[in-house]
Design a protein around this motif. Structure first.
Motif, short mmCIF file in Angstrom:
data_model
loop_
_atom_site.label_atom_id
_atom_site.label_comp_id
_atom_site.label_asym_id
_atom_site.label_seq_id
_atom_site.Cartn_x
_atom_site.Cartn_y
_atom_site.Cartn_z
N SER A 14 -9.42 34.19 -67.76
CA SER A 14 -8.59 33.12 -67.23
C SER A 14 -8.25 33.36 -65.77
O SER A 14 -8.19 34.50 -65.29
CB SER A 14 -7.29 32.99 -68.04
OG SER A 14 -6.41 34.05 -67.75
N LYS A 15 -8.00 32.27 -65.06
CA LYS A 15 -7.63 32.37 -63.65
C LYS A 15 -6.32 33.12 -63.47
O LYS A 15 -6.17 33.92 -62.54
CB LYS A 15 -7.52 30.97 -63.04
CG LYS A 15 -8.85 30.26 -62.84
CD LYS A 15 -8.65 28.96 -62.09
CE LYS A 15 -9.97 28.30 -61.78
NZ LYS A 15 -9.80 27.06 -60.98
N ASP A 16 -5.38 32.89 -64.37
CA ASP A 16 -4.09 33.56 -64.25
C ASP A 16 -4.23 35.06 -64.42
O ASP A 16 -3.61 35.85 -63.71
CB ASP A 16 -3.10 33.00 -65.27
CG ASP A 16 -1.68 33.52 -65.05
OD1 ASP A 16 -1.13 33.28 -63.97
OD2 ASP A 16 -1.15 34.19 -65.96
N GLU A 17 -5.08 35.47 -65.37
CA GLU A 17 -5.30 36.90 -65.59
C GLU A 17 -5.95 37.54 -64.37
O GLU A 17 -5.56 38.64 -63.95
CB GLU A 17 -6.16 37.12 -66.83
CG GLU A 17 -6.35 38.59 -67.18
CD GLU A 17 -7.15 38.81 -68.44
OE1 GLU A 17 -7.41 39.98 -68.77
OE2 GLU A 17 -7.53 37.82 -69.09
N LEU A 18 -6.94 36.87 -63.80
CA LEU A 18 -7.60 37.39 -62.60
C LEU A 18 -6.61 37.48 -61.44
O LEU A 18 -6.59 38.46 -60.70
CB LEU A 18 -8.77 36.49 -62.21
CG LEU A 18 -10.06 36.65 -63.02
CD1 LEU A 18 -10.99 35.48 -62.75
CD2 LEU A 18 -10.75 37.96 -62.67
N SER A 19 -5.80 36.44 -61.28
CA SER A 19 -4.84 36.42 -60.18
C SER A 19 -3.82 37.54 -60.32
O SER A 19 -3.51 38.24 -59.34
CB SER A 19 -4.13 35.06 -60.14
OG SER A 19 -3.26 34.98 -59.03
N ARG A 20 -3.32 37.75 -61.52
CA ARG A 20 -2.34 38.80 -61.74
C ARG A 20 -2.95 40.19 -61.53
O ARG A 20 -2.35 41.07 -60.90
CB ARG A 20 -1.76 38.71 -63.15
CG ARG A 20 -0.81 37.53 -63.38
CD ARG A 20 -0.45 37.43 -64.86
NE ARG A 20 0.40 36.30 -65.15
CZ ARG A 20 1.72 36.34 -65.19
NH1 ARG A 20 2.34 37.48 -64.91
NH2 ARG A 20 2.43 35.27 -65.48
N ALA A 21 -4.16 40.40 -62.09
CA ALA A 21 -4.77 41.73 -62.07
C ALA A 21 -5.30 42.11 -60.69
O ALA A 21 -5.18 43.26 -60.28
CB ALA A 21 -5.91 41.78 -63.10
N VAL A 22 -5.88 41.15 -59.97
CA VAL A 22 -6.54 41.47 -58.71
C VAL A 22 -5.72 41.07 -57.49
O VAL A 22 -5.57 41.84 -56.55
CB VAL A 22 -7.94 40.82 -58.65
CG1 VAL A 22 -8.61 41.13 -57.31
CG2 VAL A 22 -8.81 41.31 -59.82
N LEU A 23 -5.15 39.87 -57.52
CA LEU A 23 -4.37 39.41 -56.37
C LEU A 23 -2.91 39.84 -56.45
O LEU A 23 -2.17 39.73 -55.47
CB LEU A 23 -4.44 37.89 -56.24
CG LEU A 23 -5.85 37.29 -56.12
CD1 LEU A 23 -5.77 35.79 -55.89
CD2 LEU A 23 -6.66 37.97 -55.04
N GLY A 24 -2.49 40.31 -57.62
CA GLY A 24 -1.13 40.82 -57.77
C GLY A 24 -0.06 39.75 -57.79
O GLY A 24 1.10 40.01 -57.47
N LYS A 25 -0.42 38.52 -58.19
CA LYS A 25 0.57 37.45 -58.23
C LYS A 25 0.17 36.44 -59.29
O LYS A 25 -0.99 36.32 -59.68
CB LYS A 25 0.67 36.75 -56.87
CG LYS A 25 -0.65 36.17 -56.37
CD LYS A 25 -0.50 35.59 -54.98
CE LYS A 25 -1.81 35.02 -54.46
NZ LYS A 25 -1.70 34.48 -53.09
#
Length: 231
Positions: free
Chosen positions: A176-187
């Motif tokens: 999911s986009k949210d998982e990627l954003s949290r894990a890699v972009l930190g937000k």
């Protein structure tokens, strides 16, 4: 402690940021025009660069474009509030994240810590998560942070590398986009924030010349899928 370079012509803001970073022990260097900032960025050993868009002599986007020819130090852009075009172009050129002015210095420090923490975590991954990945024609090597395709090296920024690694390690599964954003972009994924989409787009563009098949599929409203096999 990590060395931070700030390229911004607002000397008062640089002094304020320097004070906040000093509280956490960061080494801080400032440049107030684009050409001088680029020289420092290319010659210095910095862990992160804060880069303003509006600069005298050489604008921030030109600095970023030149820097990304052979330097992949994380870059946090500082943009004017509401200027989405500059943000998108900056992300296309390889910026890792952006923060709109005016900003709370505490938020800036938090963003810096988040980026540096992600970089450090990738260096400390368990051995089984540091294995070299071979999928389709792509070879991703976490040890030297290098991606190659058919023996051709493809240069990725730190953020692009982390995103691709996460997708490749879960090839065949939708992430999911949210998982990627949290894990890699930190937000958390925010409405109208195109950072993640732009990073994925950059990865696709860099891979495309070396491969005849699309590697990353978008599932609208869901996330991304790294496709196993050649189809």
């Amino acid at each position: 402690m990590p060395a931070i370079l700030m390229i911004d012509d607002d000397t008062g803001l640089c002094d304020l940021v320097a004070q906040y970073l000093a509280l956490d022990g960061y080494q801080f260097t400032a440049a107030h025009d684009g050409k001088h900032g680029l020289e420092l960025a290319q010659n210095g050993a910095f862990e992160l660069i804060l880069l303003d868009i509006m600069l005298p002599g050489m604008d921030g986007l030109s600095v970023l474009k030149t820097l990304r020819v052979n330097n992949y130090c994380p870059v946090l852009m500082l943009t004017a509030r509401g200027d989405e075009v500059d943000r998108i172009v900056g992300l296309e050129l390889g910026a890792d994240d952006y923060l709109a002015k005016p900003f709370n210095p505490r938020e800036l420090v938090a963003r810096i810590k988040a980026i540096l923490r992600r970089v450090e975590l990738t260096r400390e991954q368990p051995a089984d998560l540091n294995s070299v990945l071979h999928l389709n024609e792509l070879v991703l090597n976490p040890h030297n942070r290098q991606l190659s395709c058919n023996d051709e090296v493809i240069n990725l920024t730190a953020t692009e590398f982390q995103l691709l690694e996460m997708l490749m390690r879960r090839a065949g599964d939708v992430v999911s986009k949210d998982e990627l954003s949290r894990a890699v972009l930190g937000k958390r994924l925010q409405m109208y924030d195109r950072s993640l989409d732009m990073h994925i787009s950059n990865i696709r563009k860099k891979i495309a010349p070396y491969s005849s098949h699309e590697k990353i599929q978008t599932l609208r409203g869901t996330g991304y899928l790294f496709i196993q096999g050649d189809a």
